[in-house]
Design an enzyme around this catalytic site. Structure first.
Site, PDB file in Angstrom:
ATOM      1  N   HIS A 100       0.801  -1.231   0.000  1.00  0.00           N
ATOM      2  CA  HIS A 100       0.000   0.000   0.000  1.00  0.00           C
ATOM      3  C   HIS A 100       0.831   1.277   0.000  1.00  0.00           C
ATOM      4  CE1 HIS A 100      -4.413   1.226   1.033  1.00  0.00           C
ATOM      5  NE2 HIS A 100      -3.941   1.856  -0.020  1.00  0.00           N
ATOM      6  N   ASP A 123     -10.201  -0.200   3.422  1.00  0.00           N
ATOM      7  CA  ASP A 123      -9.046  -0.843   4.060  1.00  0.00           C
ATOM      8  C   ASP A 123      -9.410  -1.225   5.499  1.00  0.00           C
ATOM      9  OD1 ASP A 123      -6.423  -1.456   4.973  1.00  0.00           O
ATOM     10  OD2 ASP A 123      -5.539   0.205   3.859  1.00  0.00           O
ATOM     11  N   HIS A 125      -7.162  -1.015   7.635  1.00  0.00           N
ATOM     12  CA  HIS A 125      -6.249  -0.099   8.348  1.00  0.00           C
ATOM     13  C   HIS A 125      -6.355   1.302   7.752  1.00  0.00           C
ATOM     14  CE1 HIS A 125      -4.390  -4.150   7.807  1.00  0.00           C
ATOM     15  NE2 HIS A 125      -4.182  -4.073   9.109  1.00  0.00           N
ATOM     16  N   ASP A 127      -3.782   3.359   7.678  1.00  0.00           N
ATOM     17  CA  ASP A 127      -2.452   3.690   7.147  1.00  0.00           C
ATOM     18  C   ASP A 127      -2.092   5.150   7.400  1.00  0.00           C
ATOM     19  OD1 ASP A 127      -2.180   1.043   6.391  1.00  0.00           O
ATOM     20  OD2 ASP A 127      -2.935   1.390   4.368  1.00  0.00           O
ATOM     21  N   HIS A 140       4.184   0.889   4.367  1.00  0.00           N
ATOM     22  CA  HIS A 140       2.829   0.648   3.820  1.00  0.00           C
ATOM     23  C   HIS A 140       1.734   1.041   4.814  1.00  0.00           C
ATOM     24  CE1 HIS A 140       1.650  -3.691   5.299  1.00  0.00           C
ATOM     25  NE2 HIS A 140       2.301  -3.040   6.233  1.00  0.00           N
ATOM     26  N   ASP A 227      -7.479  -1.593  -0.670  1.00  0.00           N
ATOM     27  CA  ASP A 227      -6.566  -2.561  -0.053  1.00  0.00           C
ATOM     28  C   ASP A 227      -7.367  -3.858   0.076  1.00  0.00           C
ATOM     29  OD1 ASP A 227      -5.104  -4.091   1.815  1.00  0.00           O
ATOM     30  OD2 ASP A 227      -4.337  -2.308   2.829  1.00  0.00           O
ATOM     31  N   ASP A 229      -7.052  -6.227   1.948  1.00  0.00           N
ATOM     32  CA  ASP A 229      -7.334  -6.628   3.329  1.00  0.00           C
ATOM     33  C   ASP A 229      -8.518  -5.851   3.909  1.00  0.00           C
ATOM     34  OD1 ASP A 229      -6.448  -4.252   4.713  1.00  0.00           O
ATOM     35  OD2 ASP A 229      -4.395  -4.975   4.766  1.00  0.00           O
ATOM     36  N   GLU A 272      -1.874  -4.851  -2.087  1.00  0.00           N
ATOM     37  CA  GLU A 272      -1.648  -5.868  -1.049  1.00  0.00           C
ATOM     38  C   GLU A 272      -2.108  -7.271  -1.439  1.00  0.00           C
ATOM     39  OE1 GLU A 272       0.115  -5.422   1.774  1.00  0.00           O
ATOM     40  OE2 GLU A 272       0.315  -3.222   1.789  1.00  0.00           O
TER      41      GLU A 272
HETATM   42  N1  LIG Z   1      -1.439  -1.335   3.991  1.00  0.00           N
HETATM   43  C1  LIG Z   1      -1.478  -2.168   5.006  1.00  0.00           C
HETATM   44  N2  LIG Z   1      -1.834  -3.401   4.858  1.00  0.00           N
HETATM   45  N3  LIG Z   1      -1.121  -1.680   6.182  1.00  0.00           N
HETATM   46  C2  LIG Z   1      -1.023  -2.439   7.394  1.00  0.00           C
HETATM   47  C3  LIG Z   1      -0.517  -1.608   8.525  1.00  0.00           C
HETATM   48  C4  LIG Z   1      -0.441  -2.361   9.812  1.00  0.00           C
HETATM   49  C5  LIG Z   1      -0.024  -1.531  11.033  1.00  0.00           C
HETATM   50  N4  LIG Z   1      -1.017  -0.530  11.329  1.00  0.00           N
HETATM   51  C6  LIG Z   1       1.333  -0.866  10.785  1.00  0.00           C
HETATM   52  O1  LIG Z   1       1.391   0.310  10.595  1.00  0.00           O
HETATM   53  O2  LIG Z   1       2.337  -1.545  10.756  1.00  0.00           O
HETATM   54 MN   LIG Z   2      -3.631  -0.394   3.529  1.00  0.00          MN
HETATM   55 MN   LIG Z   3      -4.790  -2.799   5.122  1.00  0.00          MN
END
Ligand SMILES: NC(=[NH2+])NCCC[C@H](N)C(=O)O
Ligand SMILES: [Mn+2]
Ligand SMILES: [Mn+2]
Length: 300
Positions: A100, A123, A125, A127, A140, A227, A229, A272
């Site tokens: 990401h 997403d 998350h 991010d 990411h 994303d 996920d 991702e």
């Molecule tokens: N783009 C993604 N899948 N991001 C996941 C981030 C997970 C966690 N919040 C981190 O900053 O490490």
């Molecule tokens: Mn993400």
């Molecule tokens: Mn994510």
């Protein structure tokens, strides 16, 4: 979304720890992306993959608290250039990740073409981390922060000086894993977030219609950053940071259908997808179902 589509692969993998996200663009192509889009009578240019650095030290730099900053920045500069270029030709950009972090590059490239761009961040998350608050040092998890002007200078000023998106023009959908520092950034910047609880309470129909209306009023272009996920891992197991309790395949596909009907989007990326963590390319196939729906594929 009736223009010609320009596809770019953006295989950055070193902004997260798992091998294999670099294979995402090809896994998505192998899941019949182009054939399915052609059935919709869309003209397609596949520009292949942007070249990006594939290795770094993978160590947290004590000075920045980031991993692989130089390499991730270089890769994203290349992505920004390419996105800017195909957008100038009049293509509708469709970018295939990659992790990401590529959103930093795509949004920077798109920024050259808009005054007041919006972003839908679908997403698990947000991010919204920075080196200082990240639990991992993985870039990411910092791409949305960088795009709104928060984080390391190198990331913020990538592909052009300063923030690329006003935080008021961002809608995050499907969030269910939000780090403490990210919660603060969300509050301080008034970012609109529909968590999974909001989706359960209000329904995907309301969430999407509200998001579309909100962005329609105040932006001159909207980028979807999808994303995989964001979708429940039951449907998208091939991804590095899965989080239980996400929107289903059906809910997500319906969200894409509403976005198609709204004609709001001006660019899309899907990120991702990691075929090395996947089950018979299922995640790439789900990604393709979402993309084709977005571009007008219907059940009937
Ligand atoms: N783009 C993604 N899948 N991001 C996941 C981030 C997970 C966690 N919040 C981190 O900053 O490490
Ligand atoms: Mn993400
Ligand atoms: Mn994510």
């Amino acid at each position: 979304m009736n223009q010609k589509l320009g596809i770019i692969g953006a295989p950055i993998t070193i902004a997260q720890p798992n091998m294999g996200v670099d294979l995402g663009p090809d896994a998505i192509r192998h899941a019949d992306l182009v054939e399915r889009l052609k059935n919709l009578k869309i003209t397609i240019n596949d520009y292949g993959n942007v070249s990006v650095p594939m290795t770094g030290t993978n160590q947290i730099d004590p000075e920045t608290s980031l991993k692989n900053l130089n390499e991730v920045s270089q890769g994203n500069e290349n992505i920004a250039e390419k996105v800017k270029e195909i957008k100038s030709k009049g293509d509708f950009p469709l970018i295939l990740g990659g992790d990401h972090s590529i959103a930093i590059g795509t949004i920077a490239g798109l920024h050259h073409h808009y005054q007041n761009m919006g972003v839908i961040w679908y997403d698990a998350h947000p991010d919204l981390n920075t080196g200082q608050i990240s639990p991992s040092g993985n870039i990411h998890g910092m791409s949305l922060a960088a795009s709104i002007g928060i984080g390391h200078d190198r990331l913020i000023n990538l592909g052009g000086k300063g923030p690329k998106v006003d935080p008021k023009n961002v809608v995050i959908i499907g969030a269910r894993s939000i780090d403490e520092g990210e919660k603060e950034i969300i509050r301080e910047n008034g970012i609109k977030v529909f968590t999974m609880h909001d989706i359960d309470r209000l329904g995907m129909d309301y969430v999407m219609k509200n998001s579309i209306e909100y962005l329609e009023e105040q932006t001159d272009g909207v980028h979807l950053s999808l994303d995989v996920d964001g979708i429940d891992p039951a449907h998208t197991p091939g991804t590095g940071t899965p989080v239980e309790g996400g929107p289903s395949y059906r809910e997500t596909r319906y969200a894409m259908q509403l976005l198609h009907e709204s004609d709001l989007l001006t660019s899309v990326e899907v990120v991702e997808v990691n075929p090395l963590l996947d089950n018979q390319n299922k995640t790439a196939e789900v990604a393709v179902d979402m993309l084709t729906t977005l571009f007008g594929e219907k059940y009937l």
